[in-house]
Design an enzyme around this catalytic site. Structure first.
Site, PDB file in Angstrom:
ATOM      1  N   CYS A  91       8.532  -4.025  22.782  1.00 42.16           N
ATOM      2  CA  CYS A  91       9.890  -4.628  23.606  1.00 42.16           C
ATOM      3  C   CYS A  91      10.551  -5.459  24.285  1.00 42.16           C
ATOM      4  O   CYS A  91      10.990  -5.905  24.574  1.00 42.16           O
ATOM      5  CB  CYS A  91       9.863  -3.087  24.445  1.00 42.16           C
ATOM      6  SG  CYS A  91       9.092  -3.076  25.778  1.00 42.16           S
ATOM      7  N   CYS A  99       7.305   2.841  22.933  1.00 41.55           N
ATOM      8  CA  CYS A  99       7.868   2.533  24.577  1.00 41.55           C
ATOM      9  C   CYS A  99       9.143   3.288  24.196  1.00 41.55           C
ATOM     10  O   CYS A  99      10.389   3.618  23.921  1.00 41.55           O
ATOM     11  CB  CYS A  99       8.237   1.052  24.579  1.00 41.55           C
ATOM     12  SG  CYS A  99       9.066   0.571  26.184  1.00 41.55           S
ATOM     13  N   GLU A 100       8.867   4.349  25.830  1.00 40.53           N
ATOM     14  CA  GLU A 100       9.932   5.408  25.973  1.00 40.53           C
ATOM     15  C   GLU A 100      10.676   4.752  26.641  1.00 40.53           C
ATOM     16  O   GLU A 100      11.898   5.481  26.453  1.00 40.53           O
ATOM     17  CB  GLU A 100       8.893   6.537  27.084  1.00 40.53           C
ATOM     18  CG  GLU A 100       8.939   6.142  28.015  1.00 40.53           C
ATOM     19  CD  GLU A 100       8.516   7.289  28.956  1.00 40.53           C
ATOM     20  OE1 GLU A 100       8.257   7.245  30.372  1.00 40.53           O
ATOM     21  OE2 GLU A 100       7.566   8.098  28.593  1.00 40.53           O
ATOM     22  N   HIS A 101      11.311   3.284  26.632  1.00 34.91           N
ATOM     23  CA  HIS A 101      12.266   2.725  27.230  1.00 34.91           C
ATOM     24  C   HIS A 101      13.232   2.511  25.922  1.00 34.91           C
ATOM     25  O   HIS A 101      14.140   2.299  26.396  1.00 34.91           O
ATOM     26  CB  HIS A 101      11.711   2.304  28.439  1.00 34.91           C
ATOM     27  CG  HIS A 101      10.538   2.285  28.849  1.00 34.91           C
ATOM     28  ND1 HIS A 101      10.292   2.060  29.931  1.00 34.91           N
ATOM     29  CD2 HIS A 101      10.667   3.700  30.520  1.00 34.91           C
ATOM     30  CE1 HIS A 101       9.250   2.310  30.755  1.00 34.91           C
ATOM     31  NE2 HIS A 101      10.164   3.933  30.742  1.00 34.91           N
ATOM     32  N   HIS A 102      12.079   2.023  24.849  1.00 33.83           N
ATOM     33  CA  HIS A 102      13.654   1.018  23.818  1.00 33.83           C
ATOM     34  C   HIS A 102      13.463   1.902  22.835  1.00 33.83           C
ATOM     35  O   HIS A 102      14.277   1.750  21.647  1.00 33.83           O
ATOM     36  CB  HIS A 102      12.780  -0.345  23.979  1.00 33.83           C
ATOM     37  CG  HIS A 102      13.182  -1.106  24.957  1.00 33.83           C
ATOM     38  ND1 HIS A 102      12.228  -0.910  26.178  1.00 33.83           N
ATOM     39  CD2 HIS A 102      14.070  -1.127  25.596  1.00 33.83           C
ATOM     40  CE1 HIS A 102      12.337  -1.651  27.149  1.00 33.83           C
ATOM     41  NE2 HIS A 102      14.253  -1.926  27.201  1.00 33.83           N
ATOM     42  N   HIS A 116       3.334  -4.913  22.996  1.00 35.21           N
ATOM     43  CA  HIS A 116       4.583  -4.471  23.248  1.00 35.21           C
ATOM     44  C   HIS A 116       5.576  -5.078  22.780  1.00 35.21           C
ATOM     45  O   HIS A 116       6.159  -6.498  23.366  1.00 35.21           O
ATOM     46  CB  HIS A 116       5.103  -3.809  24.445  1.00 35.21           C
ATOM     47  CG  HIS A 116       3.639  -3.160  25.015  1.00 35.21           C
ATOM     48  ND1 HIS A 116       4.171  -1.601  25.564  1.00 35.21           N
ATOM     49  CD2 HIS A 116       2.710  -3.731  25.724  1.00 35.21           C
ATOM     50  CE1 HIS A 116       3.810  -1.066  26.206  1.00 35.21           C
ATOM     51  NE2 HIS A 116       2.009  -1.971  26.493  1.00 35.21           N
ATOM     52  N   GLN A 172       2.263   2.570  28.878  1.00 32.35           N
ATOM     53  CA  GLN A 172       0.477   2.795  28.170  1.00 32.35           C
ATOM     54  C   GLN A 172      -0.232   2.730  29.720  1.00 32.35           C
ATOM     55  O   GLN A 172      -1.027   3.526  29.446  1.00 32.35           O
ATOM     56  CB  GLN A 172      -0.068   1.356  27.991  1.00 32.35           C
ATOM     57  CG  GLN A 172      -0.884   0.204  27.888  1.00 32.35           C
ATOM     58  CD  GLN A 172      -1.220  -0.702  27.686  1.00 32.35           C
ATOM     59  OE1 GLN A 172       0.023  -1.469  26.704  1.00 32.35           O
ATOM     60  NE2 GLN A 172      -1.951  -1.871  28.288  1.00 32.35           N
TER      61      GLN A 172
END
Length: 195
Positions: free
Chosen positions: A154, A83-86, A152, A124
């Site tokens: 995250c 996940c590019e956010h976490h 996910h 995704q």
């Protein structure tokens, strides 16, 4: 090779990454000098380098000599991404289908395409669309369908903490989107209860 401007990657600097990982872990209160954890920063860096490094491959196509024009589908291709956010993993399966015109593809290349596209910080929705777009660019098929199911971490290990949840995304292009019968065939072929 797959032409993918989003995959331009600077050379790895594992030594700097290890130093940064050491500082990161120390800032979170971890003792990186203990016998059990002295190599943890290097192992952490090696793990992330592996997660973010796709294997190169050539998207092999062949002439569609038999003029096959029905759906070709490969179900439940396993993948993992970050996940590019976490920067936490998400993993699941991708169902990939296309309706050939002049070219067909070696079936293993569909799995390699999924892996190649997943090996970067991702969301995704974009992953699903990129797989469909690559197929369209490489094969010029009449239609493409991609359905991705993923858990996910995250969302399941932190934040909402909802283990067992599954996110589903689709990308339907060409005839798989515009023709109801073909769209239904794709969605029926990818139903999780049919596995």
């Amino acid at each position: 090779m797959i032409n993918d401007p989003g995959m331009t990657v600077a050379p790895l600097d594992l030594e700097s990454a290890r130093d940064a990982a050491t500082q990161f872990l120390k800032a979170l209160g971890m003792d990186t000098d203990a016998p059990a954890t002295v190599d943890t920063p290097a192992r952490m860096v090696a793990a992330y380098a592996e997660l973010l490094s796709p294997r190169p491959f050539v998207f092999t196509t062949f002439p569609n000599d038999s003029a096959y024009d029905h759906l070709v589908a490969v179900r439940a291709i396993p993948f993992h991404s970050l996940c590019e956010h976490h920067m936490l993993p998400f993993r699941g399966t991708a169902d990939v289908a296309y309706q050939p015109t002049d070219k067909i593809v070696g079936l293993s290349k569909l799995a390699r395409l999924v892996e190649h596209t997943a090996k970067r910080p991702q969301v995704q929705e974009r992953l699903t669309r990129q797989i469909a777009t690559h197929l369209t660019e490489q094969l010029a098929p009449a239609g493409v369908g991609v359905l991705v199911r993923a858990e996910h971490l995250c969302m399941t290990l932190r934040g909402a903490q909802t283990p067992g949840t599954e996110t589903i995304t689709t990308a339907l292009l060409g005839t798989v989107r515009s023709e109801a019968a073909l769209r239904n065939e794709f969605l029926h072929a990818t139903r999780s209860g049919d596995r």
